[in-house]
Design a protein around this motif. Structure first.
Motif, mmCIF file in Angstrom:
data_model
loop_
_atom_site.group_PDB
_atom_site.id
_atom_site.type_symbol
_atom_site.label_atom_id
_atom_site.label_comp_id
_atom_site.label_asym_id
_atom_site.label_seq_id
_atom_site.Cartn_x
_atom_site.Cartn_y
_atom_site.Cartn_z
ATOM 1 N N LYS A 161 -20.300 -55.520 34.404
ATOM 2 C CA LYS A 161 -21.606 -54.909 34.125
ATOM 3 C C LYS A 161 -22.191 -54.201 35.352
ATOM 4 O O LYS A 161 -22.876 -53.187 35.226
ATOM 5 N N ARG A 162 -21.877 -54.726 36.552
ATOM 6 C CA ARG A 162 -22.440 -54.124 37.775
ATOM 7 C C ARG A 162 -21.966 -52.689 37.999
ATOM 8 O O ARG A 162 -22.578 -51.953 38.766
ATOM 9 N N CYS A 163 -20.879 -52.271 37.330
ATOM 10 C CA CYS A 163 -20.387 -50.888 37.465
ATOM 11 C C CYS A 163 -21.428 -49.873 37.009
ATOM 12 O O CYS A 163 -21.386 -48.709 37.412
ATOM 13 N N SER A 164 -22.346 -50.314 36.170
ATOM 14 C CA SER A 164 -23.394 -49.425 35.670
ATOM 15 C C SER A 164 -24.188 -48.797 36.806
ATOM 16 O O SER A 164 -24.594 -47.637 36.726
ATOM 17 N N VAL A 165 -24.393 -49.559 37.885
ATOM 18 C CA VAL A 165 -25.182 -49.065 39.028
ATOM 19 C C VAL A 165 -24.468 -47.885 39.695
ATOM 20 O O VAL A 165 -25.073 -46.858 39.992
#
Length: 194
Positions: A137-141
């Motif tokens: 999910k952190r790839c969204s940043v």
């Protein structure tokens, strides 16, 4: 390996399909829509599914649909939108134009040691496939930061993330091909039948 309830499936179905001339996700292979083939392959491995699409025609599939937060910016924006709405850290992200995809191919991803990576993607021969991949999910940043800079290429994002590629068995090469044109569709139909 995470349990299935810790993985969300995200299908990108918002492309323009300009080379095909119509919505690729709704084209049929063996009388079943492309997107339904992808849903069927993904379902045994995930708890929830999100379809990223700006068209309400995808509501009929019965899953949560989210629209692109940043419009007309390709799969990078689609992944950003899907991850932003996902309830889980790990997400199985697939494009809608791989109608031959099989659950057993996707199992290679979900059974891998992916918890130390941002992205784990399939590799077929020399070609990496960031639209058959697990994303944290952190790839969204990172996606958002690149989009804000005007970058739209997904491969640029993947290169800047901690990414692992898993080479699949050569017998599966035809099953991971994406379909962009009518000729592509005819070609894979022929390949799979022979």
């Amino acid at each position: 390996m995470q349990k299935k309830e810790n993985i969300t499936g995200i299908i990108l179905a918002g492309g323009k399909s300009s080379r095909m001339g119509s919505d690729k996700s709704l084209l049929t292979y063996n009388k079943v829509s492309f997107i339904q083939h992808v849903l069927n392959a993904m379902k045994p491995l995930v708890e929830d599914i999100i379809i990223v699409s700006n068209s309400n025609t995808h509501d009929k599939f019965g899953y949560k649909r989210v629209e692109d937060i940043i419009k007309d910016s390709g799969p990078l924006a689609g992944i950003h939108s899907g991850l932003s709405q996902s309830p889980t850290d790990y997400n199985l992200v697939l494009s809608c134009d791989i109608p031959l995809i099989k659950t057993e191919i996707l199992e290679v991803l979900v059974h891998s040691d992916y918890t130390n990576y941002d992205v784990v993607q399939i590799q077929s021969g020399e070609k990496t496939m960031p639209l058959i991949a697990l994303y944290h999910k952190r790839c969204s940043v990172k996606c958002k930061a690149l989009l804000d800079e005007g970058e739209r290429r997904l491969r640029v994002a993947v290169k800047q993330l901690n990414t692992k590629s898993i080479i699949i068995n050569s017998q599966w090469e035809d099953f991971v091909k994406n379909i962009n044109t009518i000729d592509d569709l005819k070609e894979i139909e022929y390949a799979v039948k022979h």
